[in-house]
Design an enzyme around this catalytic site. Sequence first.
Site, mmCIF file in Angstrom:
data_model
loop_
_atom_site.group_PDB
_atom_site.id
_atom_site.type_symbol
_atom_site.label_atom_id
_atom_site.label_comp_id
_atom_site.label_asym_id
_atom_site.label_seq_id
_atom_site.Cartn_x
_atom_site.Cartn_y
_atom_site.Cartn_z
ATOM 1 N N SER A 42 49.724 -24.536 -31.744
ATOM 2 C CA SER A 42 50.408 -25.512 -30.876
ATOM 3 C C SER A 42 49.966 -25.403 -29.419
ATOM 4 C CB SER A 42 51.929 -25.327 -30.952
ATOM 5 O OG SER A 42 52.365 -25.382 -32.275
ATOM 6 N N CYS A 46 44.305 -30.511 -24.092
ATOM 7 C CA CYS A 46 44.320 -31.458 -22.965
ATOM 8 C C CYS A 46 44.437 -30.729 -21.630
ATOM 9 C CB CYS A 46 45.499 -32.421 -23.091
ATOM 10 S SG CYS A 46 45.720 -33.069 -24.742
ATOM 11 N N ASP A 287 43.100 -35.853 -35.195
ATOM 12 C CA ASP A 287 41.694 -36.137 -34.899
ATOM 13 C C ASP A 287 40.805 -36.235 -36.140
ATOM 14 O OD1 ASP A 287 42.418 -36.057 -32.275
ATOM 15 O OD2 ASP A 287 41.130 -34.380 -31.718
HETATM 16 C C1 LIG Z 1 39.312 -30.827 -23.085
HETATM 17 C C2 LIG Z 1 40.208 -31.770 -23.826
HETATM 18 C C3 LIG Z 1 41.074 -32.588 -23.116
HETATM 19 C C4 LIG Z 1 41.897 -33.476 -23.800
HETATM 20 N N1 LIG Z 1 42.736 -34.269 -23.069
HETATM 21 C C5 LIG Z 1 43.548 -35.139 -23.720
HETATM 22 C C6 LIG Z 1 44.448 -35.955 -22.989
HETATM 23 O O1 LIG Z 1 44.513 -35.893 -21.753
HETATM 24 N N2 LIG Z 1 45.240 -36.820 -23.685
HETATM 25 C C7 LIG Z 1 45.208 -36.894 -25.056
HETATM 26 O O2 LIG Z 1 45.969 -37.693 -25.643
HETATM 27 N N3 LIG Z 1 44.367 -36.116 -25.765
HETATM 28 C C8 LIG Z 1 43.545 -35.250 -25.132
HETATM 29 N N4 LIG Z 1 42.702 -34.444 -25.857
HETATM 30 C C9 LIG Z 1 42.656 -34.598 -27.321
HETATM 31 C C10 LIG Z 1 43.734 -33.775 -28.008
HETATM 32 O O3 LIG Z 1 43.652 -32.439 -27.592
HETATM 33 C C11 LIG Z 1 43.522 -33.882 -29.499
HETATM 34 O O4 LIG Z 1 43.567 -35.237 -29.863
HETATM 35 C C12 LIG Z 1 44.572 -33.127 -30.297
HETATM 36 O O5 LIG Z 1 44.540 -31.761 -29.996
HETATM 37 C C13 LIG Z 1 44.312 -33.322 -31.786
HETATM 38 O O6 LIG Z 1 45.196 -32.550 -32.515
HETATM 39 P P1 LIG Z 1 44.854 -32.124 -33.999
HETATM 40 O O7 LIG Z 1 45.962 -31.260 -34.448
HETATM 41 O O8 LIG Z 1 44.514 -33.310 -34.798
HETATM 42 O O9 LIG Z 1 43.489 -31.315 -33.891
HETATM 43 P P2 LIG Z 1 43.160 -30.000 -33.065
HETATM 44 O O10 LIG Z 1 43.973 -29.903 -31.852
HETATM 45 O O11 LIG Z 1 41.672 -29.980 -32.912
HETATM 46 O O12 LIG Z 1 43.574 -28.845 -34.036
HETATM 47 C C14 LIG Z 1 42.910 -28.597 -35.226
HETATM 48 C C15 LIG Z 1 43.075 -27.132 -35.540
HETATM 49 O O13 LIG Z 1 42.598 -26.905 -36.857
HETATM 50 C C16 LIG Z 1 41.927 -25.658 -36.875
HETATM 51 N N5 LIG Z 1 41.026 -25.727 -38.012
HETATM 52 C C17 LIG Z 1 40.024 -26.619 -38.222
HETATM 53 N N6 LIG Z 1 39.446 -26.410 -39.415
HETATM 54 C C18 LIG Z 1 40.091 -25.359 -39.979
HETATM 55 C C19 LIG Z 1 39.948 -24.675 -41.205
HETATM 56 N N7 LIG Z 1 39.011 -25.006 -42.102
HETATM 57 N N8 LIG Z 1 40.774 -23.640 -41.467
HETATM 58 C C20 LIG Z 1 41.743 -23.270 -40.552
HETATM 59 N N9 LIG Z 1 41.911 -23.876 -39.374
HETATM 60 C C21 LIG Z 1 41.105 -24.916 -39.098
HETATM 61 C C22 LIG Z 1 41.236 -25.588 -35.522
HETATM 62 O O14 LIG Z 1 40.953 -24.255 -35.166
HETATM 63 C C23 LIG Z 1 42.260 -26.242 -34.613
HETATM 64 O O15 LIG Z 1 43.117 -25.292 -34.021
HETATM 65 C C24 LIG Z 1 41.861 -33.544 -25.211
HETATM 66 C C25 LIG Z 1 40.991 -32.718 -25.927
HETATM 67 C C26 LIG Z 1 40.173 -31.850 -25.253
HETATM 68 C C27 LIG Z 1 39.236 -30.962 -26.032
#
Ligand SMILES: Cc1cc2nc3c(=O)[nH]c(=O)nc-3n(C[C@H](O)[C@H](O)[C@H](O)COP(=O)(O)OP(=O)(O)OC[C@H]3O[C@@H](n4cnc5c(N)ncnc54)[C@H](O)[C@@H]3O)c2cc1C
Length: 459
Positions: A42, A46, A287
């Site tokens: 968690s 961003c 994502d």
């Molecule tokens: C620098 C940066 C700035 C950002 N700024 C913004 C913003 O201002 N506004 C906004 O709306 N969004 C922003 N984002 C985008 C936002 O962070 C993502 O859209 C969001 O974190 C997506 O969440 P998620 O849970 O789908 O994926 P993630 O946050 O990528 O989490 C996926 C997790 O799965 C884990 N994982 C992957 N594959 C495996 C596996 N096979 N086994 C175990 N674990 C695994 C990874 O380690 C990761 O922790 C930003 C992203 C970045 C990188």
Amino acid sequence: MTERMVVVGGDATGMSAASQARRRRSAGELDIVAFERGRYTSYSACGIPYWIAGDTTGPDQLTARTAAEHRARDIDVRLGTEVTELDPAAGRVRTRDADGREEWTGYDHLVIATGAVPVRPPVPGIDAPGVHGVQTLDDGEAVLLGLDRSEVRRAVVVGGGYIGVEMAEAMLRHGLDVTLVDRAEQPVSTLDPDMGRLVREALEGLGVRVVSGAAVREVLTGADGRVRAVVTEAGEFPADIVVLGLGVRPGTDLARAAGLPLGEHDGLLTDRSMRVRGTERIWAGGDCVEVLNLVSGTLQHIPLGTHANKHGRIIGTNIGGGYATFPGVVGTAVSKVCDVELARTGLKESQARAAGLDFVTAVIESTNRAGYYPDTARMTVKMLAERGTGRLLGVQIVGREGAAKRVDVAAVALTAGMTVGQMVDLDLGYAPPFSPVWDPVLVAARKAADTVAADIRNS
Ligand SMILES: Cc1cc2nc3c(=O)[nH]c(=O)nc-3n(C[C@H](O)[C@H](O)[C@H](O)COP(=O)(O)OP(=O)(O)OC[C@H]3O[C@@H](n4cnc5c(N)ncnc54)[C@H](O)[C@@H]3O)c2cc1C
């Protein structure tokens, strides 16, 4: 009998799903196991640019809920554990922990929340020490360690998307000489080039050298093996540190190997309840999925935390015995570089054309406050409306304080399917410190409505 929910990926989507399911079903009813290959749960990716810039202190502040806090809520978080295979036929996943131990875990409900994979151009030298991605908190730590080196004076940021411009600011605030290279015509290609040009001018005004239309060809290293320059189609730029902000692709390698349905952009395909199409007990969000753009009616990959958290909550509600759906997005995003704010929602010109829509555009200059109020600054608003009907199609805003979040008004109007004519009548707030008496969004709507009407008269 106790059911088991297995979550792959312990960030926004995965842990929102787990937390929401736990709120609805007790540990006696639902066993929840979350596998995260990294060290944190968690966390806010961003926040990484602002951590590097010095606005926050790092993982402690950027972690909304630690693994220990999740465990205290009966969510069995396994950090440092990678899911290496999905086996939908048998309803199980294979994992490998930090010690290399492999095991299978069965599930009744599987949540794929694997996020996105940062794009790394396949050019020589790209993995050299001193070249950094900014996807995880570990990446953030590595950039800060890199910046601690006394000889670091020049930064090259590769990629002019919103992460690229945020990282350009972070590098500037460390006092570095910053070059931003991008292969697009203007930075922030989620905006039209005429609006991207305003961002470019703002970056240049801040002292950033902006090199457009220049794909990276090679990263050169010095005798110590560390990065020393970035070679692009537009020349060579010296660099003591390189930051990659080239965007991401859906992290769907596991899903593809398991035969799950992927779309045109390689994202998982789900129904409105975020259940993976063609499956009974597999869910996905964030994502790693494609989302419906409500304005164009097409599926897109829009990797943003806004959707990820909503998807997680919807998945958790559904697994928890409730019913929730995700209607789609209108494509709203905001960002900033130093005091310049940028925002977009809906379709930009090329997207509207690709969707087969005929449209008019209106661009207006206004201000963020009444002209006589202190610190009033310019704001540019661009609006797209469908030719003939006047339906709002998209809005882009570049300006100073108060510019970015103005786009939310347009996001609501898009969601409601309003015309630009209807927008003119919106009862938006006014007082001199906050806007001119005609809010810039209304001025743009009025101009767009006039253009639509004139176009009808002349046709
Ligand atoms: C620098 C940066 C700035 C950002 N700024 C913004 C913003 O201002 N506004 C906004 O709306 N969004 C922003 N984002 C985008 C936002 O962070 C993502 O859209 C969001 O974190 C997506 O969440 P998620 O849970 O789908 O994926 P993630 O946050 O990528 O989490 C996926 C997790 O799965 C884990 N994982 C992957 N594959 C495996 C596996 N096979 N086994 C175990 N674990 C695994 C990874 O380690 C990761 O922790 C930003 C992203 C970045 C990188």
